[in-house]
Write a protein that holds these residues in place. Structure first.
Motif, PDB file in Angstrom:
ATOM      1  N   VAL A 164       0.909  -1.082   0.330  1.00 11.82           N
ATOM      2  CA  VAL A 164       0.048  -0.293   0.270  1.00 11.82           C
ATOM      3  C   VAL A 164       0.940   0.830  -0.276  1.00 11.82           C
ATOM      4  O   VAL A 164       1.345   1.885   0.564  1.00 11.82           O
ATOM      5  N   LEU A 165       0.758   1.688  -0.344  1.00 10.35           N
ATOM      6  CA  LEU A 165       1.751   3.361  -1.502  1.00 10.35           C
ATOM      7  C   LEU A 165       1.198   4.283  -1.372  1.00 10.35           C
ATOM      8  O   LEU A 165      -0.138   4.625  -1.176  1.00 10.35           O
ATOM      9  N   PRO A 166       1.974   5.854  -0.991  1.00  6.26           N
ATOM     10  CA  PRO A 166       1.049   6.615  -0.265  1.00  6.26           C
ATOM     11  C   PRO A 166       0.259   7.323  -1.938  1.00  6.26           C
ATOM     12  O   PRO A 166      -0.821   7.857  -1.235  1.00  6.26           O
ATOM     13  N   SER A 167       0.729   6.897  -2.721  1.00  8.88           N
ATOM     14  CA  SER A 167      -0.005   6.760  -3.633  1.00  8.88           C
ATOM     15  C   SER A 167      -1.190   6.057  -3.897  1.00  8.88           C
ATOM     16  O   SER A 167      -2.443   6.595  -4.605  1.00  8.88           O
ATOM     17  N   ASP A 168      -1.729   5.311  -2.960  1.00  6.19           N
ATOM     18  CA  ASP A 168      -3.049   4.383  -3.168  1.00  6.19           C
ATOM     19  C   ASP A 168      -3.774   4.725  -2.142  1.00  6.19           C
ATOM     20  O   ASP A 168      -4.887   4.068  -1.875  1.00  6.19           O
ATOM     21  N   THR A 169      -4.463   6.557  -2.639  1.00  6.90           N
ATOM     22  CA  THR A 169      -5.306   6.956  -1.879  1.00  6.90           C
ATOM     23  C   THR A 169      -6.447   6.589  -2.828  1.00  6.90           C
ATOM     24  O   THR A 169      -8.356   6.525  -1.693  1.00  6.90           O
ATOM     25  N   GLN A 170      -6.687   6.528  -4.258  1.00  8.51           N
ATOM     26  CA  GLN A 170      -7.471   5.631  -4.835  1.00  8.51           C
ATOM     27  C   GLN A 170      -8.248   4.784  -4.158  1.00  8.51           C
ATOM     28  O   GLN A 170      -9.248   4.042  -4.089  1.00  8.51           O
ATOM     29  N   LEU A 171      -7.640   3.466  -3.395  1.00 10.69           N
ATOM     30  CA  LEU A 171      -8.226   2.533  -2.571  1.00 10.69           C
ATOM     31  C   LEU A 171      -9.128   3.497  -1.425  1.00 10.69           C
ATOM     32  O   LEU A 171     -10.415   2.253  -1.228  1.00 10.69           O
ATOM     33  N   ILE A 172      -9.566   4.141  -1.091  1.00  8.10           N
ATOM     34  CA  ILE A 172     -10.506   4.628  -0.288  1.00  8.10           C
ATOM     35  C   ILE A 172     -11.435   5.672  -1.749  1.00  8.10           C
ATOM     36  O   ILE A 172     -12.183   6.113  -1.220  1.00  8.10           O
ATOM     37  N   ASP A 173     -10.572   6.826  -2.034  1.00 10.96           N
ATOM     38  CA  ASP A 173     -11.133   7.699  -3.045  1.00 10.96           C
ATOM     39  C   ASP A 173     -12.186   7.420  -4.408  1.00 10.96           C
ATOM     40  O   ASP A 173     -12.983   7.970  -4.561  1.00 10.96           O
ATOM     41  N   GLY A 174     -11.466   5.989  -4.697  1.00 12.10           N
ATOM     42  CA  GLY A 174     -11.279   5.881  -6.092  1.00 12.10           C
ATOM     43  C   GLY A 174     -12.739   5.049  -5.886  1.00 12.10           C
ATOM     44  O   GLY A 174     -14.059   4.915  -5.106  1.00 12.10           O
ATOM     45  N   GLY A 175     -12.901   4.686  -7.140  1.00 12.44           N
ATOM     46  CA  GLY A 175     -13.969   4.133  -7.087  1.00 12.44           C
ATOM     47  C   GLY A 175     -13.975   2.542  -6.753  1.00 12.44           C
ATOM     48  O   GLY A 175     -13.196   1.990  -6.759  1.00 12.44           O
ATOM     49  N   PRO A 176     -15.343   1.861  -7.269  1.00 19.56           N
ATOM     50  CA  PRO A 176     -15.047   0.241  -7.034  1.00 19.56           C
ATOM     51  C   PRO A 176     -14.149  -0.586  -7.315  1.00 19.56           C
ATOM     52  O   PRO A 176     -12.944  -2.053  -6.876  1.00 19.56           O
ATOM     53  N   GLY A 177     -13.985  -0.229  -8.940  1.00 19.83           N
ATOM     54  CA  GLY A 177     -12.880  -1.708  -9.500  1.00 19.83           C
ATOM     55  C   GLY A 177     -11.773  -0.944  -8.923  1.00 19.83           C
ATOM     56  O   GLY A 177     -11.020  -2.114  -9.415  1.00 19.83           O
ATOM     57  N   VAL A 178     -10.601  -0.066  -8.540  1.00 18.22           N
ATOM     58  CA  VAL A 178      -9.743   0.310  -7.878  1.00 18.22           C
ATOM     59  C   VAL A 178      -9.223  -0.636  -6.640  1.00 18.22           C
ATOM     60  O   VAL A 178      -8.854  -1.494  -6.516  1.00 18.22           O
ATOM     61  N   ARG A 179     -10.854  -0.920  -5.938  1.00 16.55           N
ATOM     62  CA  ARG A 179     -10.596  -1.846  -4.557  1.00 16.55           C
ATOM     63  C   ARG A 179     -10.889  -3.329  -5.294  1.00 16.55           C
ATOM     64  O   ARG A 179     -10.129  -4.238  -4.401  1.00 16.55           O
ATOM     65  N   ARG A 180     -11.393  -3.643  -6.471  1.00 16.56           N
ATOM     66  CA  ARG A 180     -11.810  -4.962  -6.787  1.00 16.56           C
ATOM     67  C   ARG A 180     -10.347  -5.465  -7.072  1.00 16.56           C
ATOM     68  O   ARG A 180      -9.770  -6.227  -6.565  1.00 16.56           O
ATOM     69  N   LYS A 181      -9.376  -4.327  -8.092  1.00 17.34           N
ATOM     70  CA  LYS A 181      -8.503  -4.671  -8.116  1.00 17.34           C
ATOM     71  C   LYS A 181      -7.237  -5.454  -6.911  1.00 17.34           C
ATOM     72  O   LYS A 181      -6.260  -6.135  -7.393  1.00 17.34           O
ATOM     73  N   PHE A 182      -7.199  -4.207  -6.398  1.00 19.73           N
ATOM     74  CA  PHE A 182      -6.368  -4.748  -4.839  1.00 19.73           C
ATOM     75  C   PHE A 182      -7.276  -6.045  -4.656  1.00 19.73           C
ATOM     76  O   PHE A 182      -5.912  -6.635  -4.544  1.00 19.73           O
ATOM     77  N   MET A 183      -8.343  -6.380  -4.175  1.00 17.39           N
ATOM     78  CA  MET A 183      -8.910  -7.628  -3.278  1.00 17.39           C
ATOM     79  C   MET A 183      -8.619  -8.384  -4.319  1.00 17.39           C
ATOM     80  O   MET A 183      -7.785  -9.547  -3.898  1.00 17.39           O
ATOM     81  N   ASP A 184      -8.270  -8.046  -6.036  1.00 20.54           N
ATOM     82  CA  ASP A 184      -8.091  -9.585  -6.912  1.00 20.54           C
ATOM     83  C   ASP A 184      -6.492 -10.130  -6.669  1.00 20.54           C
ATOM     84  O   ASP A 184      -6.083 -11.290  -6.156  1.00 20.54           O
TER      85      ASP A 184
END
Length: 175
Positions: free
Chosen positions: A125-145
């Motif tokens: 989890v990088l400092p630039s990974d704020t999209q995990l919180i702010d971004g759409g569900p696709g970003v979180r899905r990719k992380f979980m995948d």
């Protein structure tokens, strides 16, 4: 019956050649917590990315090998030793343009990168990974995948097949 000790795979040594800002670096890692300290710009994140290469066969983002190559160099090598319940294994990620990237396990090239996923489980989890919180569900899905693929080869193979079918579908829709 006594309780057995479960050995989690972990890297024990790391060697970098022409990787990011390192001409050469050798580190010995403990099986517990390792702390990397240094000033800004000294390459702490580069060490973590090298471990990510050994674990996930790629850097933080896909297709970034040319940026991981130290300036004015022709190739890079990220090499590590993995300790697990079966013993010690040598893992290498070599990048030589134009041949590309190759993963080598115990001196044998891997035929498919996906065969290696899960051998060294890791989460980044990088400092630039704020999209995990702010971004759409696709970003979180990719992380979980990415997490699930490390523990289920079947899930990984089905995900690869799904993404391949999706690319084919999208190519057909653009005709």
């Amino acid at each position: 019956v006594g309780a057995g000790v479960h050995h989690h795979p972990h890297p024990s040594h790391l060697h970098l050649t022409h990787f990011r800002n390192y001409a050469g670096l050798s580190l010995e890692l403990s099986s517990g917590i390792n702390v990397i300290m240094g000033n800004n710009g000294e390459g702490k994140t580069n060490i973590l990315e090298a471990i990510h290469y050994l674990s996930m066969t790629r850097g933080w983002h896909s297709k970034t090998e040319k940026y991981a190559l130290k300036e004015d160099e022709q190739y890079f090598i990220v090499e590590g030793y993995l300790e697990d319940a079966e013993g010690r294994h040598n893992v290498q990620c070599n990048y030589l343009p134009p041949k590309g990237k190759k993963m080598i396990l115990d001196k044998r090239p891997l035929q498919k990168m996906s065969d290696h996923i899960g051998r060294i489980p890791s989460v980044a989890v990088l400092p630039s990974d704020t999209q995990l919180i702010d971004g759409g569900p696709g970003v979180r899905r990719k992380f979980m995948d990415s997490l699930i693929c490390q523990y289920s080869q079947e899930y990984l193979q089905k995900l690869i097949a799904y993404e391949h079918a999706l690319m084919q579908r999208n190519a057909l829709l653009t005709l």
